[in-house]
Motif scaffolding. Structure first.
Motif, mmCIF file in Angstrom:
data_model
loop_
_atom_site.group_PDB
_atom_site.id
_atom_site.type_symbol
_atom_site.label_atom_id
_atom_site.label_comp_id
_atom_site.label_asym_id
_atom_site.label_seq_id
_atom_site.Cartn_x
_atom_site.Cartn_y
_atom_site.Cartn_z
ATOM 1 N N GLY A 43 0.786 -1.226 0.000
ATOM 2 C CA GLY A 43 0.000 0.000 0.000
ATOM 3 C C GLY A 43 0.824 1.285 0.000
ATOM 4 O O GLY A 43 0.324 2.344 -0.365
ATOM 5 N N ASP A 44 2.079 1.212 0.416
ATOM 6 C CA ASP A 44 2.913 2.421 0.479
ATOM 7 C C ASP A 44 3.140 3.048 -0.893
ATOM 8 O O ASP A 44 3.029 4.263 -1.053
ATOM 9 N N SER A 45 3.473 2.236 -1.894
ATOM 10 C CA SER A 45 3.787 2.808 -3.210
ATOM 11 C C SER A 45 2.565 3.471 -3.831
ATOM 12 O O SER A 45 2.675 4.525 -4.464
ATOM 13 N N LYS A 46 1.401 2.898 -3.619
ATOM 14 C CA LYS A 46 0.168 3.484 -4.157
ATOM 15 C C LYS A 46 -0.089 4.869 -3.544
ATOM 16 O O LYS A 46 -0.399 5.835 -4.244
ATOM 17 N N LYS A 47 0.077 4.965 -2.219
ATOM 18 C CA LYS A 47 -0.129 6.253 -1.529
ATOM 19 C C LYS A 47 0.883 7.302 -1.978
ATOM 20 O O LYS A 47 0.525 8.455 -2.211
ATOM 21 N N ILE A 48 2.128 6.891 -2.105
ATOM 22 C CA ILE A 48 3.173 7.846 -2.501
ATOM 23 C C ILE A 48 2.949 8.315 -3.936
ATOM 24 O O ILE A 48 3.041 9.510 -4.226
ATOM 25 N N ALA A 49 2.629 7.392 -4.836
ATOM 26 C CA ALA A 49 2.379 7.753 -6.237
ATOM 27 C C ALA A 49 1.204 8.721 -6.345
ATOM 28 O O ALA A 49 1.285 9.736 -7.059
ATOM 29 N N ARG A 50 0.137 8.427 -5.634
ATOM 30 C CA ARG A 50 -1.031 9.305 -5.640
ATOM 31 C C ARG A 50 -0.651 10.703 -5.124
ATOM 32 O O ARG A 50 -1.020 11.716 -5.696
ATOM 33 N N PHE A 51 0.123 10.745 -4.034
ATOM 34 C CA PHE A 51 0.559 12.012 -3.435
ATOM 35 C C PHE A 51 1.415 12.821 -4.418
ATOM 36 O O PHE A 51 1.282 14.041 -4.504
ATOM 37 N N ASN A 53 1.235 12.525 -7.610
ATOM 38 C CA ASN A 53 0.449 12.650 -8.835
ATOM 39 C C ASN A 53 1.170 12.018 -10.034
ATOM 40 O O ASN A 53 1.254 12.619 -11.108
ATOM 41 N N ILE A 54 1.710 10.818 -9.802
ATOM 42 C CA ILE A 54 2.361 10.049 -10.861
ATOM 43 C C ILE A 54 1.879 8.604 -10.769
ATOM 44 O O ILE A 54 1.254 8.219 -9.786
ATOM 45 N N SER A 55 2.172 7.819 -11.784
ATOM 46 C CA SER A 55 1.781 6.411 -11.756
ATOM 47 C C SER A 55 2.738 5.639 -10.847
ATOM 48 O O SER A 55 3.869 6.076 -10.588
ATOM 49 N N GLU A 56 2.284 4.472 -10.388
ATOM 50 C CA GLU A 56 3.171 3.622 -9.585
ATOM 51 C C GLU A 56 4.372 3.187 -10.416
ATOM 52 O O GLU A 56 5.484 3.071 -9.886
ATOM 53 N N ILE A 101 7.709 13.754 1.278
ATOM 54 C CA ILE A 101 6.513 12.895 1.233
ATOM 55 C C ILE A 101 6.052 12.549 2.648
ATOM 56 O O ILE A 101 5.417 11.535 2.870
ATOM 57 N N HIS A 102 6.362 13.403 3.607
ATOM 58 C CA HIS A 102 6.098 13.125 5.019
ATOM 59 C C HIS A 102 4.663 12.635 5.278
ATOM 60 O O HIS A 102 4.458 11.689 6.039
ATOM 61 N N LYS A 103 3.689 13.236 4.628
ATOM 62 C CA LYS A 103 2.282 12.868 4.869
ATOM 63 C C LYS A 103 1.968 11.427 4.466
ATOM 64 O O LYS A 103 1.015 10.850 4.973
ATOM 65 N N VAL A 104 2.749 10.865 3.547
ATOM 66 C CA VAL A 104 2.486 9.510 3.054
ATOM 67 C C VAL A 104 3.739 8.636 3.111
ATOM 68 O O VAL A 104 3.835 7.638 2.392
ATOM 69 N N LYS A 105 4.661 8.975 3.969
ATOM 70 C CA LYS A 105 5.926 8.231 4.005
ATOM 71 C C LYS A 105 5.679 6.758 4.332
ATOM 72 O O LYS A 105 4.674 6.401 4.951
ATOM 73 N N PRO A 106 6.601 5.893 3.900
ATOM 74 C CA PRO A 106 6.442 4.450 4.128
ATOM 75 C C PRO A 106 6.317 4.108 5.614
ATOM 76 O O PRO A 106 6.830 4.822 6.475
ATOM 77 N N LEU A 107 5.662 2.989 5.876
ATOM 78 C CA LEU A 107 5.492 2.518 7.253
ATOM 79 C C LEU A 107 6.832 2.445 7.973
ATOM 80 O O LEU A 107 6.951 2.881 9.115
#
Length: 177
Positions: A43-51, A53-56, A101-107
């Motif tokens: 789930g981390d890569s999906k959140k970061i990509a969305r944040f 605004n790019i594709s995974e 990417i602090h708001k969506v940084k990896p677990l």
């Protein structure tokens, strides 16, 4: 060694939500980000990509690299290594030493390891995301680690592979895969 840390608050069965709560919000010093990066879990890569605004796919190509521990490969933000050094800054660390990417940084970045529960949280992450009890090589590498390091409840070899015969065969290289 194969011993547990004293005064355990955390075990392999501790829910992720409790780990995040115990870790607090790690963004105090960004010291870890100057020398390495955290690993991504589901789930981390999906959140970061969305944040961003790019594709995974674009995220993986431009910003992530593969890392391996205990025979398990996970993605992590690229490390900007300089002068051939094995360490370096996280690609998401800006010139002000802030996480972009602090708001969506990896677990792994969220749980850090610099508070009073740091070692336990680090072991929890390692056991829940790297050590694979169904992979004999992962178990063997964990066994080597345990010769010089303590663990948390649930992390002893006998707890990971309760079948004594199977554990012996793994450690004796009778079972290879």
């Amino acid at each position: 060694m194969n011993k547990e840390l004293p005064g355990m608050n955390i075990s392999i069965k501790t829910p992720q939500e409790k780990i995040i709560k115990l870790a607090g919000d790690c963004h105090k010093c960004n010291n870890c980000c100057k020398y390495s990066t955290g690993f991504l879990v589901e789930g981390d890569s999906k959140k970061i990509a969305r944040f961003l605004n790019i594709s995974e796919k674009e995220l993986k190509e431009k910003f992530l690299e593969e890392g391996e521990k205990f025979n398990t490969k996970l993605l992590r933000p690229k490390i900007l290594r300089k002068n051939g050094k094995p360490y370096g800054e996280c690609i998401f660390l800006d010139e002000k030493e802030s996480c972009t990417i602090h708001k969506v940084k990896p677990l792994h970045c969220k749980v850090g390891n610099c508070n009073e529960h740091g070692e336990e949280i680090h072991l929890w992450f390692t056991l829940t995301h790297f050590v694979n009890k169904n992979d004999p090589e992962s178990v063997r590498q964990w066994a080597t680690y345990l010769k010089t390091h303590p663990t948390i409840p649930g992390g002893k070899l006998e707890e990971l592979v309760p079948d004594k015969k199977q554990l012996k065969e793994i450690l004796d290289y009778t079972i290879l895969r």
